[in-house]
Write an enzyme that holds these catalytic residues in place. Structure first.
Site, mmCIF file in Angstrom:
data_model
loop_
_atom_site.group_PDB
_atom_site.id
_atom_site.type_symbol
_atom_site.label_atom_id
_atom_site.label_comp_id
_atom_site.label_asym_id
_atom_site.label_seq_id
_atom_site.Cartn_x
_atom_site.Cartn_y
_atom_site.Cartn_z
ATOM 1 N N MET A 261 31.894 29.351 39.399
ATOM 2 C CA MET A 261 33.305 29.674 39.191
ATOM 3 C C MET A 261 33.747 29.256 37.792
ATOM 4 S SD MET A 261 36.027 30.978 40.372
ATOM 5 C CE MET A 261 37.447 31.089 39.294
ATOM 6 N N HIS A 295 27.405 34.314 32.474
ATOM 7 C CA HIS A 295 28.523 35.008 33.146
ATOM 8 C C HIS A 295 29.792 34.155 33.144
ATOM 9 C CE1 HIS A 295 30.193 37.805 36.251
ATOM 10 N NE2 HIS A 295 30.857 36.715 36.612
ATOM 11 N N GLU A 296 29.678 32.926 33.578
ATOM 12 C CA GLU A 296 30.875 32.073 33.655
ATOM 13 C C GLU A 296 31.416 31.783 32.261
ATOM 14 O OE1 GLU A 296 31.894 32.135 36.571
ATOM 15 O OE2 GLU A 296 29.961 32.599 37.487
ATOM 16 N N GLU A 318 35.592 41.162 36.397
ATOM 17 C CA GLU A 318 34.231 41.016 36.924
ATOM 18 C C GLU A 318 33.280 42.111 36.447
ATOM 19 O OE1 GLU A 318 33.267 38.371 37.900
ATOM 20 O OE2 GLU A 318 35.011 37.315 38.681
HETATM 21 N N1 TRP Z 1 34.849 34.413 39.778
HETATM 22 C C1 TRP Z 1 33.571 33.967 40.275
HETATM 23 C C2 TRP Z 1 32.526 34.649 39.423
HETATM 24 O O1 TRP Z 1 32.380 35.827 39.444
HETATM 25 C C3 TRP Z 1 33.345 34.325 41.708
HETATM 26 C C4 TRP Z 1 33.671 33.282 42.721
HETATM 27 C C5 TRP Z 1 33.249 32.015 42.733
HETATM 28 C C6 TRP Z 1 34.398 33.443 43.912
HETATM 29 N N2 TRP Z 1 33.672 31.407 43.885
HETATM 30 C C7 TRP Z 1 34.381 32.252 44.611
HETATM 31 C C8 TRP Z 1 35.053 34.507 44.481
HETATM 32 C C9 TRP Z 1 34.990 32.100 45.845
HETATM 33 C C10 TRP Z 1 35.669 34.360 45.702
HETATM 34 C C11 TRP Z 1 35.647 33.162 46.379
HETATM 35 O O2 TRP Z 1 31.868 34.047 38.661
HETATM 36 ZN ZN ZN Z 2 32.634 36.588 37.551
#
Ligand code: TRP
Ligand code: ZN
Length: 852
Positions: A261, A295-296, A318
């Site tokens: 995340m 990605h992050e 995304e």
């Molecule tokens: N934004 C995160 C990514 O694409 C995705 C993500 C991480 C997420 N944890 C989550 C989406 C929990 C929904 C719920 O890198």
């Molecule tokens: Zn992402």
């Protein structure tokens, strides 16, 4: 079910209030954490409208407005305050129970550490708030906790204060100078090993880099750190984008619902995408870490500095960020192999989603539970849509569009249309028809008809497209970049270009062509469409040998094998013996004998399409015949090419690169189909392995070949690794893939293993997820036992972790291609789920759509 109502994109309204500043104070306690949220609220809409905040599973302690107690109503996840004020300070104090939070959303505990997950709508489990991405606020955060148990107290931005508190506690204050939506908030408190480094940006600012891992894992953090530095450099060089804070932190936790995340300045990662050393991580793990760290990091611009107006726009950040991480991996490693991986995700998973009950456009129009829309459609098809823009505009035009996008929208919450507008304005390419990709669900089919005119030396190609939407209605024609190469009989390239298909049917002429050419169609998967063209075996063999694109060669090899498999399925249906043609065998032998191919590419060519990939190629499937046909082809190829495979295996043993290891292990997996005589080879590789790729390759071959050393090797592996959860995941997954009809008994036994826990998503995915999504034949057994077992697990997971439960429902809802008997078993299982009294919104949305 009032809480399960859909929300619609068309109903979007700008917020009646916004919050410009938030001051959070956390008093951390395992079962009763207190959160004080002081917000500066500003009215945007007309006077008279009440302030409505959302909150879930919170215990309200107090509310004051400009320091005075204020009347409020608390109902069904809402806090409503009637006020006439234009701007005011609101202070809310709530209590929550992190220890009891097994959903891994909001504030929860992972192995004794506190952490948060707020995307998409988890912040409302921390405080009542305007928990929507178009409310951007500046945050300051004070965290207080026991000092010895939680020496590290982390949040977004820069550290501004710290000190001692009463009763052996301490506190830290953080300030994030960049306004952000609540989903990017993060907090971590715990005791960790810390790897530190630094990065000097292009404008010569020094950024402190920190990777926090569980105690004892410091030596496994260096690959993630190296990947972070490469990401920062690459984003400067390719996109001209520089990091903006003085510190960048990554924390690895074992309990996590997704990969990672992008919280501003404080990424939280699943340990799977951080921890690696050669003994415990495979080459694929190393590659996965590099791509997820990238990605992050790339989200810092595409997601954080510029975020989404509403969650329907999720692909804005995304799709674009997946495209960016794919380009990063391709610039650093093999472009062809990375492209192959992306194509496999599209064809094996996204096409299935697009033809199932959860089909949606990359910008969905209605959502019951947002967590259900972090999909291969939004992410991976979204990235393909960005890739098409890149193809149509070229690197220069695309980068000009990116520059316009960043200049226009930095600091804003915007829509997919804003992005396409920036691309259009910067490149002056008309993208009006292209915009339909955002609104149209379903996979378009492109049909190809060719005509050669000897007299004119003219080759003509008719391309036709059609797409069926969710409701079965025919969609509007799309703007499709269709890449094609024409080859002559000797393998020379006659033409290589991108055609732009915009009409429902269109004809393209190639002049100066002297003989009917062989076509390489939809090269490198230039658009996310299904190609409807029946290649002959001869054409495929020609493409495998001569196509300019390595990806096209691989595609031809997959098509060739598939051709062989479906031919055998037909033979089974007509009760004749199965055969495999000599041309196919020769083509594969040719690949193994070839000395100059990239070993990683050959490994891909020698890996047979999975059952799931094959099912995607047809409208109806007789699974038992497919299983028999695939096993037959596997054995035939292995037996026919045994000498070449064995020789190649030997020649690769001394090589020490990931591509060679992949090739070597692909050879071994084929050889173990030939006979037990390769048991000694497997044993030797296992005993002498210097890395996890080779250990696991040997173990896989022993299991696949049902060799007599299988149990001993599995036991040895368990003894070595039982204290390393991420490696135990590989051990669980391998056994969940077992072909034997007793596999469910094995899985039940393994779910009692001391390393297993239904509370940990990595464990659940490796054991149960692998069985349901990877072990196609046993899971889909005609007696329904696989479906029934999964259903019992889902009932349990629905209570523990609805997000995880919902992700695991997928194999139960894509059943349209199966026979009535299987469908009846599945429907019974789905009905059982639908009848659950406490069914989560997440699972409800999928099950109800599947049964509709
Ligand atoms: N934004 C995160 C990514 O694409 C995705 C993500 C991480 C997420 N944890 C989550 C989406 C929990 C929904 C719920 O890198
Ligand atoms: Zn992402």
């Amino acid at each position: 079910m009032s809480q399960s109502e859909a929300k619609y994109l068309k109903d979007y309204q700008t917020p009646a209030f916004t919050i410009t500043h938030v001051d959070l104070a956390f008093h951390l306690d395992e079962s009763r954490t207190q959160v004080r949220a002081k917000s500066k609220v500003v009215r945007l809409g007309p006077v008279g409208e009440p302030l409505v905040l959302v909150g879930e599973q919170l215990k309200m302690l107090s509310v004051t407005l400009d320091g005075e107690p204020v009347e409020y109503q608390e109902t069904e996840g809402e806090l409503r305050i009637e006020t006439q004020a234009q701007a005011f300070e609101l202070e809310i104090v709530t209590a929550l129970d992190p220890q009891a939070n097994s959903s891994l959303e909001g504030l929860y505990m992972s192995d004794g550490a506190y952490c948060t997950q707020c995307e998409a709508e988890g912040f409302r489990r921390i405080s009542y708030f305007l928990d929507r991405p178009d409310v951007l606020a500046k945050y300051t955060v004070r965290i207080e906790a026991d000092k010895s148990a939680f020496p590290f107290l982390l949040s977004n931005g820069n550290l501004i204060d710290q000190g001692e508190a009463d009763n052996g506690r301490h506190f830290v204050c953080w300030e994030d100078p960049f306004p952000k939506p609540s989903y990017l908030f993060a907090l971590v408190a715990g005791d960790f090993d810390l790897l530190e480094d630094q990065f000097v940006t292009m404008s010569k600012r020094t950024v402190k880099l920190q990777v926090f891992v569980d105690k004892g894992n410091l030596h496994k953090a260096s690959h993630a750190m190296a990947s972070l530095k490469k990401s920062m450099k690459w984003d400067e060089e390719r996109f001209g984008l520089e990091y903006d804070l003085d510190i960048y932190m990554i924390v690895a936790v074992d309990f996590f619902n997704m990969g990672a995340m992008e919280n501003k300045g404080l990424n939280i990662f699943n340990t799977k995408y951080v921890l690696a050393d050669t003994a415990s991580a495979t080459d694929d793990d190393y590659h996965g870490i590099e791509s997820v760290v990238g990605h992050e990091y790339f989200h810092n611009w595409t997601g954080n500095r510029i975020t989404c107006r509403d969650w329907f726009q999720l692909s804005l950040k995304e799709g674009l960020t997946v495209f960016r991480d794919q380009e990063f991996s391709s610039d650093l490693g093999s472009r062809a192999v990375n492209r192959i991986h992306a194509i496999k995700v599209m064809k094996n998973q996204q096409f299935a989603e697009d033809s199932g009950p959860m089909a949606h456009p990359i910008r969905p129009e209605s959502v019951i539970e947002m967590n259900n829309f972090y999909t291969v459609t939004v992410y991976n098809k979204g990235a393909e849509v960005i890739r098409m823009l890149h193809t149509l505009l070229g690197e220069q035009g695309f980068q000009a569009g990116m520059k316009t996008y960043v200049e226009r929208h930095d600091g804003q919450a915007v829509t997919c249309d804003d992005f396409v507008n920036a691309m259009e304005d910067a490149s002056s390419k008309d993208l009006s028809q292209f915009r339909r990709w955002y609104a149209q669900a379903g996979t378009p089919v492109v049909t190809v008809a060719a005509d050669f005119n000897q007299a004119l030396n003219r080759f003509s190609l008719t391309l036709s497209q059609s797409v069926k939407g969710v409701d079965g209605q025919l969609g509007e024609p799309l703007h499709i970049p269709f890449s094609i190469e024409l080859l002559d009989r000797d393998g020379n390239s006659l033409a290589n270009k991108v055609l732009e298909l915009t009409a429902s049917s269109q004809i393209f002429h190639f002049d100066g062509i002297m003989q009917p050419p062989v076509m390489s169609l939809l090269q490198d998967f230039s658009a996310p469409v299904r190609l409807d063209y029946q290649y002959s075996i001869e054409e495929l063999v020609h493409l495998m040998a001569f196509a300019s694109s390595e990806v096209a060669r691989w595609e031809a090899s997959v098509a060739l094998i598939s051709h062989g498999i479906w031919h055998c399925v037909k033979q089974r249906q007509s009760q004749t013996v199965m055969t495999l043609s000599a041309e196919i065998i020769d083509a594969f032998r040719g690949v193994i004998l070839h000395e100059d191919l990239d070993p990683a590419l050959v490994a891909e060519m020698l890996t047979l399409p999975t059952a799931a990939a094959l099912i995607e190629q047809v409208d109806h499937v007789e699974l038992d015949f497919l299983a028999q046909a695939r096993e037959f082809i596997l054995a035939q190829l292995a037996v026919s090419c045994e000498d070449e495979l064995a020789a190649r295996y030997q020649s690769l043993i001394s090589k020490d690169d990931a591509g060679s290891r992949a090739y070597k292990n692909a050879c071994l997996l084929l050889l173990c189909q030939v006979s037990d005589s390769y048991e000694a080879t497997v044993q030797q590789q296992y005993d002498s392995a210097m890395n996890m790729t080779d250990s696991l390759g040997a173990l896989h071959a022993a299991v696949k070949g049902q060799f007599s050393n299988k149990e001993a090797l599995l036991a040895d592996f368990e003894r070595k690794w039982r204290h390393t959860p991420l490696v135990m995941d590989k051990w669980f997954a391998l056994q969940a893939m077992d072909d034997s009809p007793e596999v469910i008994e094995t899985i039940k036994r393994l779910s009692q293993h001391s390393s297993f826990s239904f509370n940990n998503p990595n464990r659940v995915r490796s054991l149960i997820g692998t069985f349901a999504m990877g072990n196609t034949y046993q899971f889909n057994k005609i007696d329904g036992s696989g479906y029934q077992y999964l259903t019992q697990i889902l009932i349990k997971l629905n209570d523990i972790n609805p997000q995880l439960a919902s992700r695991m429902v997928t194999p139960l809802i894509q059943f349209a291609k199966f026979d009535v008997q299987r469908q009846a078993h599945i429907r019974a299982c789905l009905s059982e789920l639908l009848a659950l009294p406490n069914l989560s919104k997440d699972v409800y949305e999928k099950v109800s759509k599947a049964l509709a």
